[in-house]
Structure formats: C-alpha cells, structure tokens
Design a protein around this motif. Structure first.
Motif, PDB file in Angstrom:
ATOM      1  N   ASP A   1       2.814   2.523  -9.295  1.00 32.93           N
ATOM      2  CA  ASP A   1       3.406   1.284  -9.794  1.00 32.93           C
ATOM      3  C   ASP A   1       2.361   0.177  -9.816  1.00 32.93           C
ATOM      4  N   ALA A   2       2.478  -0.719 -10.784  1.00 37.96           N
ATOM      5  CA  ALA A   2       1.511  -1.802 -10.939  1.00 37.96           C
ATOM      6  C   ALA A   2       1.499  -2.760  -9.757  1.00 37.96           C
ATOM      7  N   ASN A   3       2.573  -2.751  -8.964  1.00 43.23           N
ATOM      8  CA  ASN A   3       2.671  -3.662  -7.827  1.00 43.23           C
ATOM      9  C   ASN A   3       2.145  -3.061  -6.528  1.00 43.23           C
ATOM     10  N   ALA A   4       1.611  -1.839  -6.597  1.00 45.26           N
ATOM     11  CA  ALA A   4       1.146  -1.149  -5.391  1.00 45.26           C
ATOM     12  C   ALA A   4      -0.338  -0.809  -5.501  1.00 45.26           C
ATOM     13  N   ILE A   5      -0.981  -0.682  -4.346  1.00 43.56           N
ATOM     14  CA  ILE A   5      -2.323  -0.120  -4.254  1.00 43.56           C
ATOM     15  C   ILE A   5      -2.155   1.341  -3.854  1.00 43.56           C
ATOM     16  N   SER A   6      -2.669   2.254  -4.682  1.00 44.82           N
ATOM     17  CA  SER A   6      -2.532   3.687  -4.414  1.00 44.82           C
ATOM     18  C   SER A   6      -3.740   4.181  -3.621  1.00 44.82           C
ATOM     19  N   VAL A   7      -3.463   4.963  -2.563  1.00 45.76           N
ATOM     20  CA  VAL A   7      -4.510   5.377  -1.632  1.00 45.76           C
ATOM     21  C   VAL A   7      -4.559   6.897  -1.532  1.00 45.76           C
ATOM     22  N   GLY A   8      -5.672   7.474  -1.949  1.00 42.13           N
ATOM     23  CA  GLY A   8      -5.903   8.898  -1.786  1.00 42.13           C
ATOM     24  C   GLY A   8      -6.511   9.188  -0.433  1.00 42.13           C
ATOM     25  N   ALA A   9      -6.727  10.472  -0.132  1.00 49.74           N
ATOM     26  CA  ALA A   9      -7.210  10.871   1.193  1.00 49.74           C
ATOM     27  C   ALA A   9      -8.531  11.623   1.096  1.00 49.74           C
TER      28      ALA A   9
ATOM     29  N   LEU B   1       0.841  -1.196   0.000  1.00 53.23           N
ATOM     30  CA  LEU B   1       0.000   0.000   0.000  1.00 53.23           C
ATOM     31  C   LEU B   1       0.875   1.244   0.000  1.00 53.23           C
ATOM     32  N   PHE B   2       0.537   2.207  -0.861  1.00 50.39           N
ATOM     33  CA  PHE B   2       1.290   3.458  -0.936  1.00 50.39           C
ATOM     34  C   PHE B   2       0.353   4.654  -0.937  1.00 50.39           C
ATOM     35  N   ALA B   3       0.763   5.704  -0.250  1.00 47.17           N
ATOM     36  CA  ALA B   3       0.032   6.967  -0.299  1.00 47.17           C
ATOM     37  C   ALA B   3       0.093   7.544  -1.707  1.00 47.17           C
ATOM     38  N   ALA B   4      -1.053   8.033  -2.183  1.00 43.78           N
ATOM     39  CA  ALA B   4      -1.098   8.644  -3.510  1.00 43.78           C
ATOM     40  C   ALA B   4      -0.343   9.965  -3.540  1.00 43.78           C
TER      41      ALA B   4
END
Length: 290
Positions: free
Chosen positions: A258-266, A241-244
């Motif tokens: 990146d295709a290997n991460a889940i991007s998380v907005g706020a 998991l990564f912060a957007a």
C-alpha cells in the motif's frame, strides 16, 4: 553478496568482536545487531550496525511504537519497563473511561478483536515487541533496538491486539491505527500480511481493504499531533511499517505494498535475502530477519 559489497570500516572491526555495550545475556547471539562473523556462515557486517547507532541514542521514551499484532506480554520482565502505560486508566476506576478517550481501561493499549482493554498476550506480538524495545542493560534476556540504557530511557511499546488463537483477519480492524495515532504512537509496527498474490490492486481499493488503507493514511497524517494540528509528539505525522511477507514471491503482498506503508523485506546473516522473503521493486527496504 560479494565480499567487497559488505563494507565495514576498519576502525569498527575490533568493536564488532567485542561483547557489546550492554550486559543482556542474549546480546552476543543477536547477529542482526552486530554481526562479527563468528557464527557458522555469518558474514561480518551483515547487520544493522546497531552498536554504532547506540553511540547516538539507545531509545527515547517520547517515541511510542504501536505493535499491531498479537497482544504483548506487558508484564514480561524484559518488556514491562518499556511498556506504554495510560496512567489515567491505570490509576483510575475499573470499568470507567477515566481519560475520556472513548476506551475503557485501555492501560497498555487496546484489544481490537474483543473491543476491550484486556490484552491477551501472544507469542509473536511479544517477540516483535522485544525486538523493538526489550529493556537493555538489565542482565535479562535480549536487547531491543530502542530499548534504552537501563535507566528508563527506552522507546515505549503500545499493544494493539488484532490476532488471537482464533482470529487471522487483521484487515477487519482499521480502528487500531486511529487508536494508535490518537493516543500518542508515531510508529506503527506490523509484522504480518496477506499471502502474496492473493489480493489484486483492484481488490485492495475496495471494501474493508480500502478502509485499512485509509486508516494507515490517517496514522501517517495525524500521529504526533493534537486535535488542533499542533505537534505534541517527537514527529509531526507517523510512519507505518509492514513486513513484505514470507512467501518467497515477487508477487505484490498487501498491506505492505500500500502507498501508505513502508514495505520491509528480510535478509539473512550472510547479507543475502532470507530464503523466505518476498521481493521485487515494490519492496522498499530490507533488514535482517532470518
């Protein structure tokens, strides 16, 4: 959001206004867990509906979350009970790799910057760890999403220090993800990223950036498995998991994109996007952030 878009089942409304299931003094202020609409501009239901989730589970010690960030304050009174502990190193001989995993004295994780088991606590990493799994129901501080019920049943926090007061290039430390996967973590939590728009798609596929991408791919594939591919953890494979990002930009931000991460907005306590969050079709999910 329009009022009709914030759905709160009628039977839950009375519970939202309650004090909550645990006795941690900071819990009533954690609107992101249970937003009852009582605060200034708060919109009821703009939360992660955690009280209802806690009815199913409040955590599980078999779930190890690698907080890849500042070092975590592992002896913090609201975190110590939920830290991942390498018992072989804790009870072993100082200066010796007691568990033969290639790392000496890695009791709470690894300081990737110093290539050392010495974890130097930092503010941001400690804060992130508290959101993940501060110990619940201990009359101290705040609650963690997966902090358990106060009976030693919370998720475990592994500290992987990639930042300190002088270092800001976390992309130089892909080994952090291999360490996490090889030592039992199944969730990789990353509340950091490079400024939106500063790294192109082409640049991301080169040099140290591509090494980081491959490291995340390794974590996704091998976390929770032993060297023979047998499942040993609560998941067969991991999730990164990564912060957007906080640039209020629609431009792509790495490593989140990146295709290997889940991007998380706020999102904010109104249910709208937080004023600073990055956004766009490349952001996969959003969660309360500010």
């Amino acid at each position: 959001l329009p009022e009709e878009a914030v759905y709160v089942p009628a039977q839950r409304r009375a519970e939202r206004a309650g004090a909550g299931p645990f006795d941690d003094p900071g819990l009533p202020k954690q609107w992101h867990y249970n937003n009852d609409g009582s605060g200034t501009k708060w919109v009821e239901g703009s939360d992660i509906n955690l009280f209802e989730a806690w009815e199913v589970t409040a955590g599980d010690p078999s779930v190890i979350v690698a907080v890849t960030d500042h070092g975590v304050e592992y002896d913090h009174p609201d975190l110590a009970g939920n830290m991942w502990v390498n018992e072989a190193e804790l009870n072993g001989t100082p200066g010796v790799d007691d568990d033969n995993n290639g790392y000496v004295d890695d009791i709470y994780g690894w300081n990737v910057i110093l290539d050392s088991g010495t974890i130097n606590p930092g503010t941001h990493g400690t804060h992130v760890a508290g959101t993940v799994a501060a110990v619940n129901n201990n009359v101290i501080g705040v609650c963690g999403v997966a902090g358990g019920t106060g009976n030693g049943d919370g998720a475990r926090i592994m500290s992987l220090a990639i930042f300190d007061s002088t270092s800001a290039n976390a992309g130089s430390y892909p080994d952090a993800y291999a360490y996490a996967a090889d030592n039992g973590a199944v969730i990789s939590q990353n509340s950091w990223g490079y400024t939106a728009g500063t790294i192109s798609v082409t640049d991301w596929t080169r040099g140290s950036y591509s090494a980081l991408s491959r490291a995340m791919e390794y974590f996704n594939k091998y976390a929770g498995l032993d060297e023979n591919g047998n499942q040993t953890g609560p998941m067969a494979g991991g999730i990164v998991l990564f912060a957007a990002g906080n640039d209020a930009s629609s431009e792509v931000c790495y490593p989140a994109a990146d295709a290997n991460a889940i991007s998380v907005g706020a999102t904010a306590f109104t249910g709208a996007p937080a004023y600073y969050t990055n956004y766009g079709t490349w952001v996969q999910i959003s969660a309360p952030g500010g």
